[in-house]
Design a protein around this motif. Structure first.
Motif, mmCIF file in Angstrom:
data_model
loop_
_atom_site.group_PDB
_atom_site.id
_atom_site.type_symbol
_atom_site.label_atom_id
_atom_site.label_comp_id
_atom_site.label_asym_id
_atom_site.label_seq_id
_atom_site.Cartn_x
_atom_site.Cartn_y
_atom_site.Cartn_z
ATOM 1 N N PHE A 290 42.573 44.076 42.841
ATOM 2 C CA PHE A 290 43.231 45.242 42.251
ATOM 3 C C PHE A 290 44.550 45.489 42.966
ATOM 4 N N SER A 291 45.443 46.167 42.288
ATOM 5 C CA SER A 291 46.711 46.602 42.884
ATOM 6 C C SER A 291 47.136 47.862 42.155
ATOM 7 N N LEU A 292 47.329 48.937 42.904
ATOM 8 C CA LEU A 292 47.637 50.215 42.264
ATOM 9 C C LEU A 292 48.798 50.909 42.971
ATOM 10 N N ASP A 293 49.560 51.633 42.183
ATOM 11 C CA ASP A 293 50.593 52.510 42.744
ATOM 12 C C ASP A 293 50.690 53.740 41.857
ATOM 13 N N HIS A 294 51.259 54.798 42.402
ATOM 14 C CA HIS A 294 51.271 56.091 41.725
ATOM 15 C C HIS A 294 52.669 56.451 41.245
ATOM 16 N N ARG B 261 41.273 58.671 41.347
ATOM 17 C CA ARG B 261 40.980 58.197 39.987
ATOM 18 C C ARG B 261 40.859 56.662 39.957
ATOM 19 N N GLU B 262 41.786 55.972 40.600
ATOM 20 C CA GLU B 262 41.805 54.511 40.528
ATOM 21 C C GLU B 262 40.660 53.884 41.325
ATOM 22 N N LEU B 263 40.376 54.403 42.510
ATOM 23 C CA LEU B 263 39.258 53.867 43.273
ATOM 24 C C LEU B 263 37.937 54.200 42.594
ATOM 25 N N GLY B 264 37.869 55.374 41.960
ATOM 26 C CA GLY B 264 36.673 55.722 41.212
ATOM 27 C C GLY B 264 36.435 54.768 40.057
ATOM 28 N N ALA B 265 37.509 54.280 39.440
ATOM 29 C CA ALA B 265 37.373 53.348 38.319
ATOM 30 C C ALA B 265 36.746 52.037 38.757
ATOM 31 N N LEU B 266 36.959 51.653 40.025
ATOM 32 C CA LEU B 266 36.332 50.425 40.528
ATOM 33 C C LEU B 266 34.814 50.557 40.561
ATOM 34 N N SER B 267 34.326 51.788 40.613
ATOM 35 C CA SER B 267 32.879 52.039 40.688
ATOM 36 C C SER B 267 32.290 52.446 39.351
ATOM 37 N N ALA B 268 33.050 52.241 38.273
ATOM 38 C CA ALA B 268 32.607 52.726 36.970
ATOM 39 C C ALA B 268 31.255 52.143 36.569
ATOM 40 N N GLU B 269 31.034 50.863 36.831
ATOM 41 C CA GLU B 269 29.771 50.227 36.466
ATOM 42 C C GLU B 269 28.831 50.110 37.657
ATOM 43 N N THR C 3 46.663 47.350 47.552
ATOM 44 C CA THR C 3 46.231 46.102 46.928
ATOM 45 C C THR C 3 45.029 45.574 47.687
ATOM 46 N N GLY C 4 44.088 44.954 46.990
ATOM 47 C CA GLY C 4 42.953 44.444 47.739
ATOM 48 C C GLY C 4 41.902 43.789 46.884
ATOM 49 N N LEU C 5 40.738 43.579 47.495
ATOM 50 C CA LEU C 5 39.574 43.001 46.845
ATOM 51 C C LEU C 5 38.402 43.965 46.972
ATOM 52 N N ALA C 6 37.753 44.239 45.858
ATOM 53 C CA ALA C 6 36.501 44.990 45.876
ATOM 54 C C ALA C 6 35.358 43.986 45.767
ATOM 55 N N PHE C 7 34.388 44.091 46.686
ATOM 56 C CA PHE C 7 33.253 43.169 46.726
ATOM 57 C C PHE C 7 32.018 43.896 46.214
ATOM 58 N N PHE C 8 31.295 43.234 45.307
ATOM 59 C CA PHE C 8 30.086 43.792 44.717
ATOM 60 C C PHE C 8 28.898 42.912 45.066
ATOM 61 N N PRO C 9 27.724 43.509 45.240
ATOM 62 C CA PRO C 9 26.536 42.705 45.570
ATOM 63 C C PRO C 9 26.293 41.631 44.509
ATOM 64 N N PRO C 10 25.708 40.514 44.911
ATOM 65 C CA PRO C 10 25.411 39.446 43.946
ATOM 66 C C PRO C 10 24.518 39.943 42.830
ATOM 67 N N GLU C 11 24.737 39.384 41.646
ATOM 68 C CA GLU C 11 23.885 39.740 40.529
ATOM 69 C C GLU C 11 22.500 39.140 40.725
ATOM 70 N N GLU C 12 21.493 39.875 40.331
ATOM 71 C CA GLU C 12 20.128 39.376 40.450
ATOM 72 C C GLU C 12 19.915 38.235 39.464
#
Length: 390
Positions: free
Chosen positions: A210-214, A315-323, A379-388
């Motif tokens: 992701f990469s965000l600016d305001h 708002r933008e960091l919250g969107a990374l957690s939408a799912e 800017t960065g990488l969001a890491f999510f747990p592996p899918e089951e």
């Protein structure tokens, strides 16, 4: 010791997700404390982000003996991002467990004399080697750390694009607090300048760049009419002395220009269908402006208007957690975002948002996303747990 564990810590560790920690740069043996905080591993990679107050040479040597068999790379910072949010005087560790990751590291020296063909050949060999070792890991990405005073980030990411293709790559330019004197890269037990280190990742963890600016463009535009692209210096804007013309468009005198003004009023260039920030590093006594990124004659610059930095970040960091919530976020946050937030009395609020969303990383002199070197972003990488497995 300040310990920064990814929540839920035990579950993240068991799933092979990144773990992180931060300790004071003045601790008697900071790496020993970090080793205790992140656990025994084994680790595929350890990133270290060092306050300029830290002894980089001693830490690089100590890391080589304390984490044998683990690639260690990192850089100096313009401030740290820890479990407390914005921080200072810290050493931040971001570790990739071998259970969830395989890596290949490429050290790039002599940025001012890049051999693009040789670089791409080395990069392709590294990708092939990683692919053979970790073909079963589904998710690919890359992290780039680069000397933030080299002035070569634009050329470097353009060269790397030839060997990375659509592979997601993010990165940060090493900092030196607010001094802008010396930035350092750590790789293979050495401390380097005029260098970069690229880490190729294959993981079981899902990864989202992701990469965000305001910042939004205004109607105020200007044209660079004289510049020195190799040194990122603009001498004239609208055929007037650069600093004076920039100040005039803001309704200021040249002697009122400051780091906060540059942070609060950056300029934008349009490329690839969207606007990107070109942050101004400083005004020089001769009336020129020095930028943090590539600049050239004929370039049209647009003054930016900031949105509410805290509300936008939430708002933008919250969107990374939408799912699903990330187990960890590795973030490269431009130093000018911190300067602006503090100047607008929003520093504590922004810091709390970063902490709440578990962002770990450092304040940079610039960021990389794909084939672009950008400024004034997170800017960065969001890491999510592996899918089951099904």
């Amino acid at each position: 010791m300040q310990e920064v564990m990814n929540a839920p810590g035990d579950a993240a560790r068991a799933a092979g997700c990144p773990v992180s920690a931060a300790v004071s740069a003045h601790a008697a043996d900071p790496l020993d404390e970090i080793a205790h905080a992140i656990g025994p591993g084994p680790f595929a990679q350890l990133f270290l982000f060092l306050s300029p107050q830290a002894d980089a040479e001693a830490l690089a040597a100590r890391a080589a003996t304390l984490f044998p068999g683990t690639p260690v790379c990192g850089c100096s910072t313009a401030g740290e991002v820890t479990g407390a949010g914005y921080d200072e005087g810290q050493i931040v560790a971001f570790a990739l467990p071998r259970r969830g990751f395989d890596v290949e590291t490429l050290v790039i020296e002599g940025l001012d004399r890049l051999d693009t063909r040789a670089l791409i050949a080395d990069l392709l060999r590294a990708r092939q080697s990683l692919g053979r070792r970790a073909f079963s890991r589904r998710h690919e990405s890359a992290v780039l750390l680069v000397d933030g005073l080299s002035g070569q980030e634009d050329a470097l990411v353009a060269a790397l694009a030839g060997g990375l293709g659509p592979l997601p790559v993010v990165g940060g330019s090493a900092g030196d607090g607010k001094d802008f004197r010396r930035t350092r890269i750590i790789a293979q037990g050495r401390v380097l300048e005029n260098a970069a280190v690229l880490t190729l990742l294959r993981s079981d963890c899902r990864v989202r760049p992701f990469s965000l600016d305001h910042l939004r463009p205004t109607e105020a535009r200007m044209v660079v009419t004289r510049a020195e692209p190799h040194s990122r210096i603009v001498r004239r804007i609208n055929d007037e002395p650069a600093a004076a013309e920039y100040a005039r468009l803001l309704g200021l005198r040249p002697d009122q220009l400051s780091t906060y003004v540059f942070a609060a009023h950056p300029v934008l260039v349009r490329a690839g269908g969207r606007h990107h920030v070109r942050a101004i590093q400083h005004a020089d006594p001769d009336g020129t402006l020095t930028f943090f990124a590539a600049i050239d004659e004929g370039l049209v610059l647009t003054l930016a208007e900031p949105q509410d930095i805290a509300a936008h970040l939430e708002r933008e960091l919250g969107a990374l957690s939408a799912e699903a919530a990330p187990s960890a976020i590795l973030g490269f946050d431009c130093i000018f975002r911190r300067i602006e937030a503090e100047g607008r009395q929003r520093g504590r609020e922004v810091s709390e948002i970063l902490a709440r969303h578990r962002v770990t990383g450092f304040s940079t002199y610039g960021e990389q996303i794909g084939a672009l070197h950008v400024n004034q972003t997170l800017t960065g990488l969001a890491f999510f747990p592996p899918e089951e497995p099904r």
